[in-house]
Design an enzyme around this catalytic site. Structure first.
Site, short mmCIF file in Angstrom:
data_model
loop_
_atom_site.label_atom_id
_atom_site.label_comp_id
_atom_site.label_asym_id
_atom_site.label_seq_id
_atom_site.Cartn_x
_atom_site.Cartn_y
_atom_site.Cartn_z
N SER A 1 0.83 -1.20 0.00
CA SER A 1 0.00 0.00 0.00
C SER A 1 0.87 1.26 0.00
O SER A 1 1.68 1.44 -0.91
CB SER A 1 -0.94 -0.05 1.20
OG SER A 1 -2.03 0.84 1.06
N HIS B 1 -7.39 -6.11 -0.35
CA HIS B 1 -6.31 -5.14 -0.42
C HIS B 1 -4.98 -5.84 -0.17
O HIS B 1 -4.74 -6.32 0.94
CB HIS B 1 -6.53 -4.03 0.62
CG HIS B 1 -5.47 -2.97 0.62
ND1 HIS B 1 -5.02 -2.38 -0.53
CD2 HIS B 1 -4.78 -2.39 1.65
CE1 HIS B 1 -4.10 -1.48 -0.22
NE2 HIS B 1 -3.92 -1.48 1.09
N ASP C 1 -9.09 -4.69 -5.64
CA ASP C 1 -8.54 -3.99 -4.47
C ASP C 1 -9.34 -2.70 -4.23
O ASP C 1 -9.39 -1.82 -5.09
CB ASP C 1 -7.07 -3.65 -4.72
CG ASP C 1 -6.34 -3.17 -3.47
OD1 ASP C 1 -6.96 -2.44 -2.66
OD2 ASP C 1 -5.16 -3.51 -3.31
#
Length: 511
Positions: free
Chosen positions: A234, A481, A454
Site C-alpha cells: 500500500s 487489499h 482492491d
C-alpha cells in the site's frame, strides 16, 4: 448534521543504548552489533551509516495491545536506530527509529525490510505478523525479517500526536460541522494541536516519505547490507518507489504490493478509492443473498438513524462515522465479510458492538481506551507528502470533480461537500513531494503485485506503477487489499523465488 464517507476513506506513518562490548556474530540481549558502514555513504553521514545497533528484548518497547502481542513473540529482538531529524543538518538534533528483527533460520541472503502501509502503521508489529505467515518458507530461512516504525510512528521518537485519547473519543461521536467557518476552525485547531503535541514545526517538516527513505538507507547500511531488499504494501509502495528513485544503485530487489500511483494527485486517489470500495461493496452484496441486509438501499436505511442519534454501546456510542469506518474496514478483504454480516445483523437488532470493534481496530483504539498514533501520523505524513489546496477556486473545482466522479456511489458524501479548506491547508510547514512519474534509470527488475478488486489501491494503479518502473506485474484476481503472503501459492511462490534468487517471472503473471 452533515456526513462524509469520503472522509472515512481519506483517513482509511534518543541515543543508542550504551554497551561495553561490540560483536560481529550473533548478539544476545543488550549486546551491540556493528556491521556497517556498507555501500555508498553520503558525506557528513558517516557516523549514522556506521553506527552499532544494540539489540534488546522487544517487550520493553511495547506500548499498545498490538505491540504487546507482537513484541512478546519468541525469537524477535529490537533496536533503536539513530538518524538526523533534518538531513540538511546532520550535526543537529538526532531522533530514533524503532527496528525489529527476526533472524534468518538458515543460510542468510540478507535483510528484508518491510513497510505495511498507512501511512502510520507499525512496521515492527507487521514484521512479526508477516514472518508468521511466511513460516517455514524460504523467505524466513534466507532473510532476516526487518520491520521498522517510520519516524514519528509507534516506537520511533518523537511521536506524532495530534489529539489526546479523550479528544479522539469525543471527535468520533461529535456531529459534523454545518458551516465552512466551523469546518475550517476545527481543521486549523487540529493542525495547531499536531504541532504542539508532536514537538513543533521542525518535527512535522521532517516526517514525510522524503525523510523515511533516507532512514531506510541508513538502516540498510547499519544492518550490513550492500543493497536493499524491500517489501512494501500500500503506502509502502510509495516508500519503495521513492527509495528506488533516490538510491537506484542501492536496490537489490523490491516487491511493491497494492500500489499507490506516484503520478496521481489526491483528488484522483480519492475518486479511485470511492469507486474501489463501491466495487467491493457490490461484490459483498452479490454473495449475500441470505443476509438480512442485501442491498445498498437497505444499508442506507439502516444507517440513517445514526445520523441524528448515535447508538449506545455500553458506556460508549456508535456514530454514523464509526459505522461507515467499520464498513470500510470490513471491505478490505473478503475474509472479513462474515464480520460485516455479523455487524449488520447486530445493527438490525439495535446493537452496535461489532461495528464499534471494527472502527476501533481501524482507527487504532486498544481495549483500554488508548490510541496508537496511526491516524495522527497518517494525517501528518499526508500533509507533507501531497500537494495541498489553499485557494477556494481550486477547492471548488476539485470538489466538483470528486462529486461528479463519485455521484450515486454509497461511499460518496451523503450531502454536497462544503467548500472548506482541509487540515493540510492549515499545516504549519510546506509539503515536500509532488505527484510525478518516477525516474528510476539503472534499477534492477522489480515486482509489482496488483489485485483486480482492491478497494483501497485500485488495480490500475499497480498497472501504471509497473509500467513506470519497467517492472514485472503479477495480477491477482480477488477482492481484497494486497495479496503477497495472503494465501495464494501462485503469488507467494513467484514473489519468494524472486526475492531469494533475483529471478522475476519470465513475463507478467496472472494468479
Amino acid at each position: 448534521m452533515r456526513t462524509s464517507r469520503v472522509g472515512v476513506l481519506a483517513a482509511a506513518a534518543l541515543l543508542l543504548s550504551a554497551c561495553t562490548s561490540t560483536i560481529t556474530g550473533t548478539p544476545t540481549a543488550g549486546q551491540t552489533e556493528q556491521l556497517g558502514p556498507k555501500g555508498p555513504v553520503p558525506a557528513g553521514l558517516e557516523r549514522y551509516y556506521g553506527q552499532a545497533l544494540t539489540w534488546r528484548d522487544c517487550r520493553s518497547l511495547s506500548h499498545d495491545d498490538e505491540s504487546k502481542s507482537a513484541f512478546g513473540t519468541r525469537g524477535v529482538e529490537c533496536a533503536l536506530l539513530s538518524v538526523p531529524l533534518d538531513y540538511a543538518k546532520p550535526d543537529g538534533r538526532t531522533i530514533t527509529v524503532g527496528v525489529l528483527r527476526q533472524r534468518a533460520t538458515g543460510e542468510k541472503v540478507g535483510s528484508l525490510l518491510l513497510n505495511p502501509g498507512g501511512p502510520g502503521a507499525s512496521g515492527m508489529s507487521a514484521a512479526v505478523f508477516i514472518a508468521g505467515k511466511a513460516k517455514k518458507s524460504a523467505l524466513v530461512e534466507k532473510f532476516d525479517i526487518i520491520g521498522f516504525d517510520p519516524r514519528g510512528v509507534g516506537v520511533s521518537e518523537p511521536r506524532i500526536e495530534c489529539l489526546t485519547d479523550a479528544e479522539m473519543d469525543a471527535k468520533r461521536v461529535q456531529p459534523e460541522p454545518d458551516t465552512v467557518a466551523e469546518v475550517e476552525a476545527e481543521n486549523k485547531a487540529y493542525a495547531d494541536g499536531c504541532a504542539k503535541l508532536s514537538g513543533g514545526a521542525e518535527v512535522l517538516a521532517n516526517v514525510g516519505t522524503r525523510e523515511v527513505i533516507r532512514d531506510m538507507d541508513v538502516l540498510r547500511s547499519a544492518l550490513g547490507d550492500e543493497k536493499l531488499s524491500y517489501l512494501g504494501y500500500s503506502y509502502g509502495t510509495r516508500i519503495g518507489t521513492a527509495y528506488a528513485e533516490t538510491f537506484p544503485g542501492n536496490v537489490r530487489a523490491m516487491i511493491l504490493d497494492g500500489a499507490v500511483d506516484p503520478n496521481e494527485d489526491p483528488a484522483q486517489q480519492t475518486i479511485g478509492q470511492v469507486k474501489g470500495f463501491e466495487q467491493a461493496l457490490d461484490a459483498y452484496f452479490a454473495q449475500c443473498s441470505r443476509c438480512k441486509v442485501t442491498s445498498k438501499s437497505q444499508l442506507e436505511a439502516l444507517l440513517k438513524p445514526l445520523e441524528d442519534k448515535p447508538l449506545a454501546v455500553g458506556n460508549r456510542k456508535l456514530s454514523l462515522s464509526d459505522a461507515s469506518t467499520g464498513i470500510a474496514a470490513a471491505l478490505y478483504n473478503d475474509e472479513y465479510w462474515v464480520i460485516l454480516t455479523k455487524a449488520l445483523d447486530e445493527l438490525s437488532a439495535g446493537k452496535g458492538d461489532t461495528f464499534l470493534l471494527l472502527a476501533d481496530a481501524y482507527i487504532g483504539r486498544d481495549s483500554k481506551g488508548g490510541y496508537s498514533n496511526l491516524m495522527a501520523a497518517l494525517n501528518a505524513i499526508r500533509c507533507v507528502d501531497e500537494p495541498r489546496i489553499t485557494d477556494r477556486v481550486t477547492l471548488e473545482s476539485t470538489s466538483r470533480q470528486i462529486t461528479e466522479a463519485t455521484k450515486g456511489t454509497f461511499m460518496a458524501d451523503t450531502d454536497p461537500p462544503l467548500p472548506a479548506l482541509d487540515t493540510c491547508a492549515f499545516w504549519p510547514v510546506p509539503n515536500t513531494s509532488q505527484p510525478h512519474q518516477p525516474k528510476v534509470d539503472g534499477i534492477p527488475t522489480l515486482l509489482v503485485i496488483s489485485t483486480t478488486g482492491d478497494p483501497a489501491t485500485p488495480y490500475t494503479a499497480g498497472v501504471n506503477l509497473a509500467k513506470d518502473l519497467n517492472a514485472r506485474l503479477i495480477t491477482y484476481k480477488a477482492t481484497q487489499h494486497t495479496a503477497f503472503l495472503d494465501g495464494s501459492s501462485c503469488v507467494d511462490d513467484a514473489g519468494i523465488d524472486y526475492l531469494v534468487t533475483l529471478k522475476p517471472p519470465a513475463q507478467d503473471l496472472t494468479c
